[in-house]
Design an enzyme around this catalytic site. Structure first.
Site, PDB file in Angstrom:
ATOM      1  N   THR A 177      39.074  40.747  43.017  1.00  0.00           N
ATOM      2  CA  THR A 177      40.007  41.634  43.387  1.00  0.00           C
ATOM      3  C   THR A 177      39.466  42.965  44.000  1.00  0.00           C
ATOM      4  OG1 THR A 177      39.684  42.090  40.883  1.00  0.00           O
ATOM      5  CG2 THR A 177      41.692  41.017  41.454  1.00  0.00           C
ATOM      6  N   GLU A 178      38.249  42.942  44.108  1.00  0.00           N
ATOM      7  CA  GLU A 178      37.326  44.073  44.397  1.00  0.00           C
ATOM      8  C   GLU A 178      37.945  44.844  45.587  1.00  0.00           C
ATOM      9  OE1 GLU A 178      34.442  41.835  41.750  1.00  0.00           O
ATOM     10  OE2 GLU A 178      36.123  41.414  43.409  1.00  0.00           O
TER      11      GLU A 178
END
Length: 263
Positions: free
Chosen positions: A137-138
């Site tokens: 998800t960065e």
């Protein structure tokens, strides 16, 4: 013996170092203290002669939600040098898991997001339940999955990493299985039995040969050339004349259990 420190429980059970994430109140998210504790736990397991395998698991409904929000808030105030040191600590943890000479297993009973997928990708054997979800998800918060990327790209391949790194979408355990991030998907009722089955297989193997095999895989996980050819020949020659190599071949020829599996 059981030790609980900074949200981590470590025990040794029948030759297995069991490392349990124990911060269910924050969905087992990790911070700098937990990263350091995990690194120490894997380092200790690597040199413990009573340990033949390492199992990572978690308490609570979530396996690991990635980075702890309070830790992220602190990071937002760090200088570049402080951020570099902080990132190196996480990179060191991933490398410590990857290079652990003992087989490393992960029991995924719930969601695993962001950095948690790195813990999984750096490990040897991963078993998950069908309900588990995964996401890298960065990019959603303007970051990149930098220190976990070597392990994820190796596990998933660059083509799939392009999609899942960029979209940050959630994907199922079955998709994780198809991608190569997870090795097996079983029901919650069968999860512990699956882990025991893998541990039983590992216990029957030569500890020295398993460590040498892990080093072998790291050495050949690159384009095949004459150097790899010579290196693989040297490694098997070394293993054949080692104590475990001689004992294993002798036991096979004599149709008996080797000394490491006789108990």
């Amino acid at each position: 013996m059981s030790l609980n420190t900074t949200g981590l429980i470590t025990t040794v059970e029948d030759g297995v170092a069991v490392i349990t994430l124990d911060r269910p109140e924050v969905r087992n998210a990790f911070d700098d203290a937990l990263i350091a504790a995990l690194t120490r736990a894997y380092d200790a397991a690597a040199v413990d002669p009573q340990v033949y395998a390492v199992l990572l698991k978690a308490n609570g409904p979530t396996f690991c939600a990635g980075a702890d929000l309070n830790w992220m808030r602190r990071m937002a105030t760090y200088s570049r040098q402080e951020n570099l040191a902080d990132a190196m600590a996480l990179a060191t943890l991933m490398r410590t898991i990857d290079l652990c000479p003992k087989p490393t297993l992960v029991r995924v009973h719930g969601s695993a997001f962001a950095g948690a997928t790195g813990l999984i990708a750096a490990s040897d054997i991963v078993v998950a339940v069908p309900e588990a979800e995964f996401a890298i998800t960065e990019v959603r918060i303007g970051l990149i999955p930098s220190v976990i990327s070597p392990y994820l790209v190796r596990a998933m391949g660059a083509r799939q990493a392009r999609r899942y790194f960029l979209t940050a979408e959630r994907f199922s355990a079955e998709t994780a299985l198809a991608l190569g991030l997870v090795h097996e998907v079983v029901s919650a009722e069968e999860l512990d039995a699956a882990i025991v089955r893998h541990l039983k297989a590992l216990k029957a193997a030569s500890p020295g040969a398993m460590a040498a095999t892990k080093a072998l895989i790291a050495a050949v996980d690159r384009p095949f050339d004459q150097t790899v050819l010579q290196d693989t020949a040297r490694r098997i020659a070394d293993q054949r004349v080692s104590a475990d190599g001689r004992e294993g071949v002798s036991a096979f020829l004599e149709k008996r259990k080797p000394t490491w599996g006789a108990a």
